[in-house]
Each structure stands twice: as structure tokens, then as C-alpha cells.
Design a protein around this motif. Structure first.
Motif, PDB file in Angstrom:
ATOM      1  N   UNK A   1       0.284 -10.923  -4.784  1.00 24.91           N
ATOM      2  CA  UNK A   1      -0.542  -9.924  -4.120  1.00 24.91           C
ATOM      3  C   UNK A   1      -0.064  -8.537  -4.514  1.00 24.91           C
ATOM      4  N   UNK A   2      -0.851  -7.531  -4.145  1.00 28.39           N
ATOM      5  CA  UNK A   2      -0.439  -6.181  -4.470  1.00 28.39           C
ATOM      6  C   UNK A   2      -1.522  -5.166  -4.190  1.00 28.39           C
ATOM      7  N   UNK A   3      -1.349  -3.986  -4.753  1.00 32.01           N
ATOM      8  CA  UNK A   3      -2.289  -2.889  -4.590  1.00 32.01           C
ATOM      9  C   UNK A   3      -2.274  -2.050  -5.854  1.00 32.01           C
ATOM     10  N   UNK A   4      -3.403  -1.403  -6.131  1.00 34.94           N
ATOM     11  CA  UNK A   4      -3.431  -0.555  -7.323  1.00 34.94           C
ATOM     12  C   UNK A   4      -4.362   0.623  -7.102  1.00 34.94           C
TER      13      UNK A   4
ATOM     14  N   UNK B   1      -6.742  -3.342  -2.872  1.00 39.08           N
ATOM     15  CA  UNK B   1      -5.744  -4.366  -2.584  1.00 39.08           C
ATOM     16  C   UNK B   1      -6.173  -5.657  -3.255  1.00 39.08           C
ATOM     17  N   UNK B   2      -5.241  -6.571  -3.420  1.00 40.70           N
ATOM     18  CA  UNK B   2      -5.641  -7.894  -3.909  1.00 40.70           C
ATOM     19  C   UNK B   2      -4.658  -8.943  -3.429  1.00 40.70           C
ATOM     20  N   UNK B   3      -5.171 -10.146  -3.315  1.00 43.87           N
ATOM     21  CA  UNK B   3      -4.329 -11.341  -3.197  1.00 43.87           C
ATOM     22  C   UNK B   3      -4.967 -12.383  -4.102  1.00 43.87           C
ATOM     23  N   UNK B   4      -4.156 -13.089  -4.833  1.00 46.33           N
ATOM     24  CA  UNK B   4      -4.687 -14.143  -5.692  1.00 46.33           C
ATOM     25  C   UNK B   4      -3.869 -15.408  -5.500  1.00 46.33           C
ATOM     26  N   UNK B   5      -4.379 -16.516  -5.995  1.00 48.19           N
ATOM     27  CA  UNK B   5      -3.696 -17.789  -5.793  1.00 48.19           C
ATOM     28  C   UNK B   5      -3.224 -18.353  -7.120  1.00 48.19           C
TER      29      UNK B   5
ATOM     30  N   UNK C   1       0.835  -1.203   0.000  1.00 47.38           N
ATOM     31  CA  UNK C   1       0.000   0.000   0.000  1.00 47.38           C
ATOM     32  C   UNK C   1       0.870   1.253   0.000  1.00 47.38           C
ATOM     33  N   UNK C   2       1.883   1.261   0.852  1.00 43.07           N
ATOM     34  CA  UNK C   2       2.766   2.432   0.938  1.00 43.07           C
ATOM     35  C   UNK C   2       3.482   2.665  -0.400  1.00 43.07           C
ATOM     36  N   UNK C   3       3.996   1.593  -0.978  1.00 44.40           N
ATOM     37  CA  UNK C   3       4.681   1.723  -2.263  1.00 44.40           C
ATOM     38  C   UNK C   3       3.732   2.275  -3.328  1.00 44.40           C
ATOM     39  N   UNK C   4       2.514   1.752  -3.325  1.00 46.06           N
ATOM     40  CA  UNK C   4       1.542   2.158  -4.329  1.00 46.06           C
ATOM     41  C   UNK C   4       1.156   3.621  -4.165  1.00 46.06           C
ATOM     42  N   UNK C   5       0.905   4.056  -2.937  1.00 46.65           N
ATOM     43  CA  UNK C   5       0.485   5.440  -2.712  1.00 46.65           C
ATOM     44  C   UNK C   5       1.572   6.424  -3.122  1.00 46.65           C
ATOM     45  N   UNK C   6       2.827   6.026  -2.939  1.00 46.43           N
ATOM     46  CA  UNK C   6       3.936   6.872  -3.399  1.00 46.43           C
ATOM     47  C   UNK C   6       4.024   6.873  -4.924  1.00 46.43           C
ATOM     48  N   UNK C   7       3.908   5.696  -5.512  1.00 46.06           N
ATOM     49  CA  UNK C   7       3.992   5.569  -6.966  1.00 46.06           C
ATOM     50  C   UNK C   7       2.882   6.363  -7.652  1.00 46.06           C
TER      51      UNK C   7
ATOM     52  N   UNK D   1       1.247  -2.013  -7.931  1.00 47.49           N
ATOM     53  CA  UNK D   1       2.400  -2.655  -7.312  1.00 47.49           C
ATOM     54  C   UNK D   1       2.063  -4.129  -7.181  1.00 47.49           C
ATOM     55  N   UNK D   2       2.934  -4.981  -7.692  1.00 46.46           N
ATOM     56  CA  UNK D   2       2.651  -6.415  -7.729  1.00 46.46           C
ATOM     57  C   UNK D   2       3.810  -7.220  -7.161  1.00 46.46           C
ATOM     58  N   UNK D   3       3.509  -8.021  -6.133  1.00 43.37           N
ATOM     59  CA  UNK D   3       4.473  -8.955  -5.560  1.00 43.37           C
ATOM     60  C   UNK D   3       4.352 -10.269  -6.307  1.00 43.37           C
ATOM     61  N   UNK D   4       5.346 -10.545  -7.160  1.00 37.32           N
ATOM     62  CA  UNK D   4       5.320 -11.745  -7.994  1.00 37.32           C
ATOM     63  C   UNK D   4       6.286 -12.816  -7.491  1.00 37.32           C
ATOM     64  N   UNK D   5       6.860 -12.587  -6.284  1.00 35.64           N
ATOM     65  CA  UNK D   5       7.943 -13.468  -5.870  1.00 35.64           C
ATOM     66  C   UNK D   5       9.160 -13.174  -6.732  1.00 35.64           C
ATOM     67  N   UNK D   6       9.994 -14.179  -6.950  1.00 33.84           N
ATOM     68  CA  UNK D   6      11.158 -13.972  -7.825  1.00 33.84           C
ATOM     69  C   UNK D   6      10.695 -13.564  -9.216  1.00 33.84           C
ATOM     70  N   UNK D   7      11.219 -12.478  -9.724  1.00 36.86           N
ATOM     71  CA  UNK D   7      10.899 -12.028 -11.075  1.00 36.86           C
ATOM     72  C   UNK D   7      12.008 -12.498 -12.016  1.00 36.86           C
ATOM     73  N   UNK D   8      11.713 -13.427 -12.874  1.00 34.58           N
ATOM     74  CA  UNK D   8      12.724 -13.999 -13.769  1.00 34.58           C
ATOM     75  C   UNK D   8      13.120 -12.994 -14.843  1.00 34.58           C
ATOM     76  N   UNK D   9      12.126 -12.296 -15.417  1.00 31.73           N
ATOM     77  CA  UNK D   9      12.414 -11.308 -16.457  1.00 31.73           C
ATOM     78  C   UNK D   9      11.479 -10.113 -16.277  1.00 31.73           C
ATOM     79  N   UNK D  10      11.971  -8.993 -15.715  1.00 34.29           N
ATOM     80  CA  UNK D  10      11.104  -7.838 -15.460  1.00 34.29           C
ATOM     81  C   UNK D  10      10.436  -7.284 -16.708  1.00 34.29           C
ATOM     82  N   UNK D  11      11.121  -7.328 -17.846  1.00 32.72           N
ATOM     83  CA  UNK D  11      10.534  -6.809 -19.078  1.00 32.72           C
ATOM     84  C   UNK D  11       9.266  -7.582 -19.432  1.00 32.72           C
TER      85      UNK D  11
END
Length: 788
Positions: free
Chosen positions: A632-635, A470-474, A438-444, A656-666
Motif C-alpha cells: 500500500x502507499x500514497x503518491x 492512495x492505493x492498496x493492492x494485493x 499520507x503524512x510521509x508522502x505530503x512531506x516528501x 511512498x510505498x509500504x512493501x513489507x520487508x525490503x530485501x534490497x532497497x536499490x
């Protein structure tokens, strides 16, 4: 967890390997394939949503030029074709278990490739014509005479619940196939009884369709010389499709080969078999010729599997300070005329508490048959629907009870200290920093400047609405995956079964393989989509691909390194313990000698190599992984509303999205952008509308089905967060569906925020300008009357 210091390709925004091929027209999509002597199929489709088939007269069609055959449901049954084995009930260890009433098995109506008894939705194929040309086949399909006896129909899932609703299946007492209850009913009721506040919401997340750029197509060929079928058809999982086609044809899977190389869009639409796929194989065997089918765009709108269509009735109990005590919800899913997949209902059911620490919950999950096109998993299967409901309900609670909507969310979020967190329906969230997101998103999003932007918009005659979610998905999906690793003379080949549809697997899988084997990224080639080569694999769905692929590649790489060490030890003439592997090189610590992977491959078949080590340098590894992960994340988004016209303009969108390890950001950023577009499209433009009087769909082309375009979306601000998951070697969660999951919720949040001065009003998706204009006009009229 793997050593990050060894990563040279993982985590880097490398350009996609596949793009040059695709951008220069060298892709291999289904319609690119043609075979000598091929003929064409066309479907005779029902104009009725529900009708008994009393007879089919082929005479006129068979007399037309070029017509080779007309097949009906009776023909298919006489020749031994079986219904499509969709296996729609999710079955991993962590899926919410859906049942019929009282725990009985879910009734799955037979999905015959051509129905012998009755048509159950508009557009259902009731016969197939095969002719020498496509034009001849379509002309002859018009000449087939079907004796329909129209029956009463039902399209709305709430109406289908009624005891006197038209029944789709005589074997059932009504149309309800799923009726299951979950949660702690006793403690939930106690929490509601002691609550200071109860807020409720009824909402509908409407039906949409995937509209993949590549229309559905198939090319089937039966070779009598070896008794095998070959099918060219786009798929979300070629291996799964192989078994489904074999099931319909009633043959062993080994006699079926699926070729699905490049896929022009999926989004869940292509994850299950369509009737035309086994039918072209069947017709090829009957006629001794390859048979091809390609859907028109209007056919796709009518007969591609569709998504969403969920009614939610949800209530939230809060104490006087705004602490969430419990939630009660009833989710009603419309599966359409056939039960193709219950994944949306199951996956959504497990996440009804969203990102919040809600101690108790109860859920009543139901699914009904209706006279509509079957629904199935659609991007983020089930999660946008429940996110829409809980986030919209929290906005309503804040508005009605006088809380700040952000503060109300903060005080109820699951904290990092609670991870792994078991939610009230039994799902265990693996990791996450929800408040930090949430904090990251509000700043962004520059939330601090919102009020200044509101004033500026109003000076131009616009209302600025600001949304938050906010969201969390499985991510669960098919639990099994296989990888083959093969070292060639100058390259390494990875064979894997997670079929991509534009997600960049050839690049990201190569990055993982390169780092694990210490090889240059450019030397890794990925083989996909041909079941004579790809022997197993779970396919692409539920955001499973990167997590399952990276895990099984890691296991296979370990096996290959072990095999390489033994071979190097023999060549060096030392015990295997003396061999060190680092950065793709096998070395001896005390001698200046080394061997690369390609050196080993070149010597692995030499006469001096023992029999037990001789052979191509390759391994095969299978893995089964059931444990889910929870991206999970926030938008937030900002929408300007024109007071005069009700027109909506999205001017800012951040996520803002928490994807765990990001293999390729692009690639992940690209997936996020596409996911946002799909979620926003559903919220504002897309709707599979059905005329309530006739039951006939009215959205049959791109002329009457709204789609997001480049000129009605802003530049997105996206940020990737990497809170690693403890469930797999790379810590991967998922990155393909997070953009979609909160999008309908955040759009509704922004519009409701902008229209707050015109309350009360009711608003449902899609949020069209006409709906908004009507709300504004009604609100202005009430204000005028109040002043008078």
C-alpha cells in the motif's frame, strides 16, 4: 518473524549480480539460441477481426524456394494437437471466485494453436509456413491463399453485451462468459437509502500492451533419440509453460524441456503460452529439424497478449460529514477473443473499496468476448483499474460536495488498529499505516509549497495541476513454490522456479540465502529457467516472487541446517544437541573445534560417514502458501499545463510505498521507478486503438503507439516503508507493482485539478494534449459567452 540482528545482506542496497553479464552482452535471451540445421517459421495472419475460414490453399507457397511445409488448423487437429490449457480462472483460496450466470462454470472457448473454423481477431495465426530461411518463410506466408468469409465483428465490451452483438462462439447464447455478483446487497441498499450524498462515476481504463524490449521468439527441437521436446522461449514461469506445452502436444510433461534463461521484459505479457511455442515443437517433430520463430515488432503489437480494458460504473454513498457508507460498482472486462486470464477481473474485484473503511459494498463483475487480441494480467493485474475508479470518485465527491480532498480521504482510511482488516468484499488486509503514509508522502512532496508553485507557474503562462492518490493492492499468485539448496565445494546453489524478467532475483534471492545460512553473499549462486533443473515453481507474477521465494528458502535453510548439525555431530562424536550453528559455522560450546558449510560438504561423502548421512549436502523443500498480502502507499504528482497548446509536463512526482520487508532497497527503488513509468505511460500516451468502423487495430508500431521516455518523466522521489506482514517469515509484501497501481489515478487527479476552472468536461485515458487543448478552448469559449 526472523531475527533482524542476524541480517548482513538482507536490507542492503547491494548491486545486482546479473548486471555485468547483461551489460556486456553475455545474456542468454531466446534469439541468442541457435541449433545446427535449424529452419524458420512464419505465421499467416488474419487481416479480418472476424471471418470464417472456408479453405486454405498451400499450393503456391509450397512451390516457392526453400519452403518445407505449410500447416493449418486442420493439420494440427489431424495430428492430435490440443487447445492451450490456459486455466484462466484464479483458483487460490483467497481469489474472488468468478462464475458464469447463476453460478455456472465460466465458458472457456478453445484456444486452438491454429483455428480450424474461423479467425476471431486481426493478426490471429491461421497457418504456419516453415522454410530454410526466415526471408523465405515470410515470403511464402504471403503466398498462402486463405478463403475468408468476413463476419460482423465487435471490439467494444459494452457493445458485446448487446443481445444482437456478433457472437464469437456458437456454443454460447451471447458473449458473456463471466456474470457474478458479490457483497452485501441488502445493507448496501440500506446505506444508500440513508445517505446524505451519492456520487457516481462511469469510466473506462483503456487497453495497452507490454512492449517488452525483447520481441517474442521461440526455438523448438524434437529429439527422436529420446522422444523429448526442447523449447527455448521467454516465459514468466518455465515450469508452468512446460505443462502448457505438454498439454498442447498431448505428451507427458517429463518429455518437454523449457529453457528460458534471460527475459527481455515481461510485465505479464509472457505469463501465458503463445501459439508459436507449441507450433515450433510440433513442426520440429514433423520435419526432423529445429524450427525457430521470431516476431517482428508489428506482429508483437498485434499479437502479444494485451492488458487492462475495463469499464467501471461506480457509486459512493456518504453521510453529511463525508463518512463513506457503502459503494456499488459494476466492472466489465474485455477478455478479447480467447479467455487467457481472468486474473485482472478477479484481483480488481477484491479491492473495490481501496484503502478505505467502507462497511458495505456490492459488485457486479462481468467479462465478455470480443474480436480483439486476448487480454491477460498486466503489471499490477486489475489493481490500477479499480484504484483509478475509487480515487477519481473521491476527488469528484470532494469537488462536488465541498470537502477538502485530503481530509475526505483521511477521515475514511482504514486504521492500523483495524488490522487485520476484512474489507467489504472479503479480502483481509494484513497490515499497514495508511494515514502515516499520507503524512510521509505530503512531506516528501513538499505539499506545503504547492500554492506558491501554482502562482509561479501561472506567471509563465502555465497551469499547475496537483494530484494525489492512495492505493492498496494485493499479492496472491500461484500458491506453490520449491527450493533446492546445494552446498558445493566453495559455493552454495539455490535452484528455484520463480522466473525473473529483470527484477534482480539472482541478487535478492542470494541475499536471503546468504543470511539464512550465514554465508557471504558472493558465495551464493541462483539457478533458474531450465526445467530439467528447476522441477517446480509458480513463476513470476502478481508480485509473488520475493514473498514465496523467501519463505521457501527459509524453510529449506532450516532443513539444511538440521542436516548439517547431524553431520557435524557425527564428525565431532557428540550428540546433535551439543552442536551450535551460528554465522555459517557449526561449533561445540566447550571445545575449540568448528566446521564450515564447505568443510561439511567436503567430508559428507567420506567412508567414515554413516550411510544415512552420506551424500551431497543438499535439501529440497516445497511450500504452499495461499494467504495474500497487501502492499500500500500514497503518491502525488504535479503537472504543468500549457494554456496555449494543452501540452503536459510532469514536473514533480513522489511516492511512498509500504512493501513489507525490503530485501534490497536499490532493486525496489528501481522497480518503483519502472512501475511509475508504466502507469504514467498508460495515463498519458499508450493506447491500443482500434478503428471503430473496420475493427482493425491502428497501433501497429512504435510510430503510432506512445511510450514514456527519459525526457518526459521527472526524477522521482520515492520512499520505502516497511510495515511487516505477519503472513510470512520475513514479513515481505511486494515491491514490483506499487509504482504502477496508483499512477493512472494520480495523473488524472493532477490534470483534473489543473483544469478545474474549465469545467464541465469529460476526460478519459490516455490524457493527450489534444484532449486537454480542446477542454481549455471549450472552457474559454464558455467563459467568453458568460461575460458577454
Amino acid at each position: 518473524m526472523l531475527n533482524e540482528r542476524a541480517f548482513k545482506a538482507v536490507g542492503k542496497p547491494l548491486r545486482r549480480k546479473e548486471d555485468l553479464r547483461l551489460l556486456t552482452g553475455k545474456g542468454h535471451f531466446t534469439d541468442d539460441f541457435n541449433l545446427p540445421g535449424q529452419v524458420w517459421a512464419a505465421m499467416v495472419r488474419s487481416p479480418h477481426p472476424h471471418a470464417r475460414i472456408n479453405g486454405i490453399d498451400k499450393t503456391a507457397a509450397l512451390a516457392m524456394p526453400g519452403v518445407l511445409a505449410v500447416y493449418t488448423g486442420a493439420d494440427c487437429i489431424a495430428d492430435g494437437l490440443k487447445p492451450i490449457p490456459h486455466s484462466p480462472v484464479p483458483s487460490t483460496k483467497y481469489d474472488v471466485k468468478l462464475t458464469g450466470r447463476g453460478g455456472t462454470p465460466v465458458f472457456i472457448g478453445a484456444h486452438d494453436v491454429l483455428p480450424p473454423d474461423k479467425a476471431r481477431h486481426v493478426g490471429e495465426a491461421v497457418a504456419m509456413v516453415v522454410a530454410e530461411t526466415r526471408a523465405q518463410a515470410y515470403a511464402a506466408a504471403e503466398a498462402v491463399e486463405v478463403d475468408y468469409e468476413p463476419l460482423p465483428s465487435v471490439a467494444d465490451s459494452r457493445e458485446s453485451l448487446s443481445a444482437d452483438a456478433p457472437k464469437l462462439y456458437d456454443e454460447m447464447q451471447d458473449n458473456v462468459l463471466v456474470d457474478a455478483k458479490f457483497g452485501d446487497a441488502e445493507n448496501t441498499e440500506k446505506a444508500f437509502a440513508r445517505a446524505a450524498h451519492v456520487v457516481s462515476l462511469q469510466t473506462h481504463i483503456g487497453r495497452v500492451t507490454g512492449v517488452p524490449l525483447e520481441p517474442r521468439a521461440s526455438l523448438g527441437f524434437y529429439d527422436p533419440a529420446d522422444g523429448r521436446y526442447t523449447l527455448y522461449a521467454g516465459s514468466g514461469g518455465a515450469v508452468r509453460q512446460k505443462h502448457e506445452i505438454a498439454g498442447v502436444l498431448d505428451v507427458e510433461p517429463e518429455t518437454v524441456r523449457i529453457i528460458a534463461l534471460d527475459i527481455g521484459g515481461n510485465f505479464g505479457t509472457r505469463n501465458r503460452t503463445f501459439v508459436e511455442f507449441p507450433l515450433v515443437c510440433y513442426a520440429s517433430k514433423k520435419l526432423g529439424k529445429p524450427v525457430k520463430f521470431r516476431a517482428e515488432r508489428s506482429e508483437s503489437f498485434l499479437t502479444d497478449y494485451q492488458g487492462r480494458d475495463l469499464f467501471v460504473d461506480i457509486s459512493l454513498a456518504l453521510d453529511k460529514d463525508g463518512k463513506f457508507l457503502a459503494v456499488k460498482t459494476a466492472n466489465l472486462s474485455n477478455v478479447g477473443s480467447r479467455c487467457v486470464s481472468l486474473s485482472p477481473l478477479s484481483k480488481g474485484s477484491g479491492l473495490i473499496t481501496g484503502s478505505y473503511n467502507i462497511p458495505y459494498a456490492t459488485l457486479h463483475a462481468q467479462a465478455v468476448y470480443t474480436n480483439t487480441m486476448p487480454t491477460q494480467a498486466y503489471r499490477s493485474s486489475g489493481r490500477p483499474e479499480v484504484t483509478f475508479a475509487i480515487e477519481r470518485l473521491i476527488d469528484k465527491a470532494a469537488r462536488e460536495l465541498g470537502f477538502d480532498r485530503l481530509d475526505l480521504r483521511r477521515r475514511n482510511l482504514v486504521t492500523p488498529a483495524q488490522m487485520p482488516y476484512p474489507n467489504a468484499t472479503g479480502m483481509t488486509y494484513d497490515s499497514g499505516e495508511y494515514e502515516a503514509n499520507m503524512d510521509r508522502l505530503l512531506a516528501l512532496a513538499d505539499w506545503a509549497g504547492v500554492e506558491e508553485r501554482r502562482k509561479e507557474a501561472r506567471s509563465r503562462g502555465k497551469i499547475l495541476g496537483v494530484g494525489f492518490a492512495n492505493y492498496v493492492e494485493s499479492s496472491i499468485g500461484s500458491p506453490k513454490e520449491r527450493a533446492d539448496l546445494i552446498i558445493h565445494a566453495k559455493s552454495v546453489e539455490l535452484v528455484i522456479g520463480t522466473q525473473p524478467a529483470g527484477q534482480g532475483h539472482e541478487t535478492s534471492f542470494a541475499q536471503v540465502t546468504a543470511d539464512l545460512l550465514g554465508l557471504p553473499f558472493e558465495s551464493v549462486n541462483v539457478t533458474l529457467g531450465d526445467t530439467d533443473i528447476v522441477s517446480a515453481g509458480g513463476g513470476t507474477h502478481s508480485g509473488r516472487s520475493m514473498r514465496h521465494a523467501s519463505t521457501v528458502i527459509a524453510l529449506a535453510s532450516g532443513d539444511l541446517i538440521s542436516k548439517g548439525e547431524k553431520l557435524a555431530a557425527h564428525i565431532f562424536g557428540v550428540p546433535v544437541e551439543d552442536v551450535n550453528f551460528e554465522d555459517g559455522i557449526f561449533r561445540l560450546a566447550d571445545r575449540n573445534v568448528s566446521l564450515s558449510w564447505f568443510d561439511l560438504a567436503g567430508r559428507s561423502n567420506g567412508p567414515d560417514i554413516p550411510v544415512e548421512l552420506r551424500g551431497d549436502l543438499k535439501v529440497r523443500r516445497d511450500n504452499e502458501m495461499h494467504t495474500p498480502v497487501f502492499p500500500n502507499g500514497a503518491c502525488s504528482c504535479e503537472i504543468e499545463i500549457d494554456i496555449e497548446t494543452g501540452a503536459l509536463d510532469i514536473v514533480r512526482y513522489a511516492t511512498v510505498d509500504d512493501v513489507g520487508r525490503c530485501i534490497n532497497p536499490l532493486i525496489v527503488h528501481g522497480q518503483t521507478h519502472g512501475g511509475i513509468a508504466q502507469g504514467v505511460g498508460q495515463a498519458m500516451w499508450e493506447e491500443c486503438h482500434i478503428d471503430p468502423g473496420s475493427g482493425i487495430p491502428t497501433s501497429g508500431s512504435l510510430m503510432d503507439y506512445g511510450m514514456p521516455r527519459f525526457d518526459n518523466l521527472p526524477s522521482f522521489k520515492t520512499q520505502i516503508v516497511e510495515v511487516l506482514s505477519p503472513t510470512n517469515p520475513f514479513g515481505v509484501k511486494a515491491g514490483g507493482e506499487g509504482g504502477t497501481t496508483p499512477a493512472p489515478a494520480v495523473i488524472m487527479s493532477a490534470v483534473e485539478d489543473g483544469l478545474k476552472e474549465f469545467r464541465p468536461f469529460e476526460l478519459e485515458l490516455p490524457i493527450t494534449s489534444l484532449k486537454v487543448w480542446t477542454i481549455i478552448q471549450q472552457g474559454l469559449q464558455r467563459q467568453k459567452e458568460a461575460r458577454a
